[in-house]
Structures are given as C-alpha cells and as structure tokens.
Scaffold this active site. Structure first.
Site, PDB file in Angstrom:
ATOM      1  N   GLU A  32       0.777  -1.118  -0.179  1.00  0.00           N
ATOM      2  CA  GLU A  32      -0.069  -0.213   0.021  1.00  0.00           C
ATOM      3  C   GLU A  32       0.942   1.230  -0.053  1.00  0.00           C
ATOM      4  O   GLU A  32       1.976   1.207   0.375  1.00  0.00           O
ATOM      5  CB  GLU A  32      -0.887   0.080   1.161  1.00  0.00           C
ATOM      6  CG  GLU A  32      -0.246  -0.184   2.595  1.00  0.00           C
ATOM      7  CD  GLU A  32       0.874   0.974   3.011  1.00  0.00           C
ATOM      8  OE1 GLU A  32       0.322   2.116   2.957  1.00  0.00           O
ATOM      9  OE2 GLU A  32       1.707   0.533   3.242  1.00  0.00           O
ATOM     10  N   GLU A 183       5.125  -0.419  -0.041  1.00  0.00           N
ATOM     11  CA  GLU A 183       4.368  -0.359  -1.225  1.00  0.00           C
ATOM     12  C   GLU A 183       4.689  -1.707  -2.100  1.00  0.00           C
ATOM     13  O   GLU A 183       4.211  -1.635  -3.364  1.00  0.00           O
ATOM     14  CB  GLU A 183       4.842   0.958  -2.315  1.00  0.00           C
ATOM     15  CG  GLU A 183       6.098   1.118  -2.604  1.00  0.00           C
ATOM     16  CD  GLU A 183       7.452   1.106  -1.616  1.00  0.00           C
ATOM     17  OE1 GLU A 183       8.388   1.047  -2.174  1.00  0.00           O
ATOM     18  OE2 GLU A 183       7.175   1.254  -0.579  1.00  0.00           O
TER      19      GLU A 183
END
Length: 225
Positions: A32, A183
């Site tokens: 994320e 991420e």
C-alpha cells in the site's frame, strides 16, 4: 467505517484478485501507499494481540519523539472509544476491522481472503499489509495457506504481527534490510527467490535419484570390452 463501507472495501480487494485468477496469475504482491495508516494498523494490532499501544507504535514515515508520543495517545484513545469491541476482538475480528481499520486495509484483507479461494500465492510487504494479512487469518484461518512474508520492517509492531502469523505456520521472511516501506518493493525482490525455490522443489532430483543414475565410467568400460 460503517458495515457497508467495510463490505465494499473488502469487495474491491476480492474483485482485483478474482480478475487476476481469470488471467491465470499464480502470485501477487500486496502492499500500500499512504500516510497515517501505520496508526490505524497499530490500533488494529493492539486490539487483536492485547498489546499496549507503546509496544506496537513506531515512527512510520519519520515521526520525532513528540509525534510518536501523539501517535500512541491516538491509538490509546481509539482503543478506549471502541473498548467493547476490543474486548471481543478474538470473537469478532470483522468488528475490529470495521472500527479501527481503513478502507485500504479492508481491501487488502479482502484480497487475501479471495487469494486463498483462488489458490493464488500472496507475497506480503510491510507492516500495514502484514496487519491486514493477520486480520484475514483471524477471519479465515485457511488464509494462512497462501501467505508468504517477504521482509522484516523496523516498525516494532511488524515483529509482533509476524510472530502471530508464524504461529500458524507462515514462514519467516527471507529479507531483513531495515526497509521502512510497504508499497511492494521488498516483495518484488522476493519474487525471483520464490521462483528459484519453486524450481528447486519441482525440478531438482533427490539424493536417491542421483545415486541411481548410471555411472559414466562403468558405461565407458563396458563399451571398451
């Protein structure tokens, strides 16, 4: 989140994985990008593991001492506000997700749940995705079958979340490079490692098979005679 928002977020994650399954993709990286979601992840983790906020809160994107102290207080306030739900966290993990989680965390939870159904391997990257994976396992213990941890973050809560997942048989992460990221970068680095491991398991001969191979010297000697 209210119940409808949480359900929609779960469906976003599920739909993404279902589409991958249709394309015959066998592994995905879950991560994320965001600011502030280590706070909601810390609150979720504290509720699910009965840890004190100070034990699971870290500096996130680079908080100083004052920022970290404020973060701990925010998590304490959230747990206090939802104390009736927190007390029943082991019985109702969905209620905990709805009360303390964010939309992106719920989407990752949905993705893990769907990946288990579609037999897709999930490479989990970072603290937030790891907490989401833990929620998924609490909702459906079978979800552990598809999960692979990839890296160890300096966030103190990450070690707590990983320890909980390793209790149910999920292997420890192969990387430990002090990456305070989530991420998907560390998980991407693990893809060739996993591919190599899969090739070893599926293609490498066993010792028994190696010993049963014909001896080249014996073959040469027989040919000369």
């Amino acid at each position: 989140m209210d119940a409808e928002q949480c359900a929609k977020a779960l469906d976003v994650g599920r739909s993404a994985i279902a589409a991958f399954a249709e394309d015959e993709i066998h592994a995905v990286v879950l991560g994320e990008v965001g600011i502030g979601n280590t706070t909601s992840s810390s609150a979720l983790l504290a509720a699910m593991t009965r840890r004190r906020p100070i034990q699971v809160c870290g500096r996130g994107s680079g908080l100083d001492e004052a920022g970290l102290e404020k973060k701990v207080k925010v998590v304490e306030a959230a747990l206090c506000r939802h104390q009736s739900i927190v007390k029943k966290a082991s019985e109702s993990p969905m209620d905990v997700l709805q009360a303390l989680g964010g939309l992106e965390i719920a989407a990752i939870v949905g993705a893990v749940l769907q990946a288990r159904e579609d037999c897709i391997a999930v490479l989990v990257d970072g603290f937030i995705a790891t907490v989401a994976a833990l929620v998924a396992v609490r909702l459906d213990p079978r979800s552990a079958d598809c999960l692979f941890l990839t890296t160890r973050s300096p966030e103190p809560g990450h070690a707590v979340a990983m320890a909980e997942l390793m209790k149910v048989g999920i292997p420890k992460p192969p990387l430990d490079m002090d990456m305070r990221l989530g991420e998907g970068s560390a998980a991407a680095l693990c893809i060739p490692i996993m591919a190599a491991a899969a090739n070893v398991v599926s293609d490498m001969i066993t010792l028994a098979e190696a010993l049963s191979l014909p001896n080249e010297e014996d073959d040469t000697s027989s040919a000369e005679h």
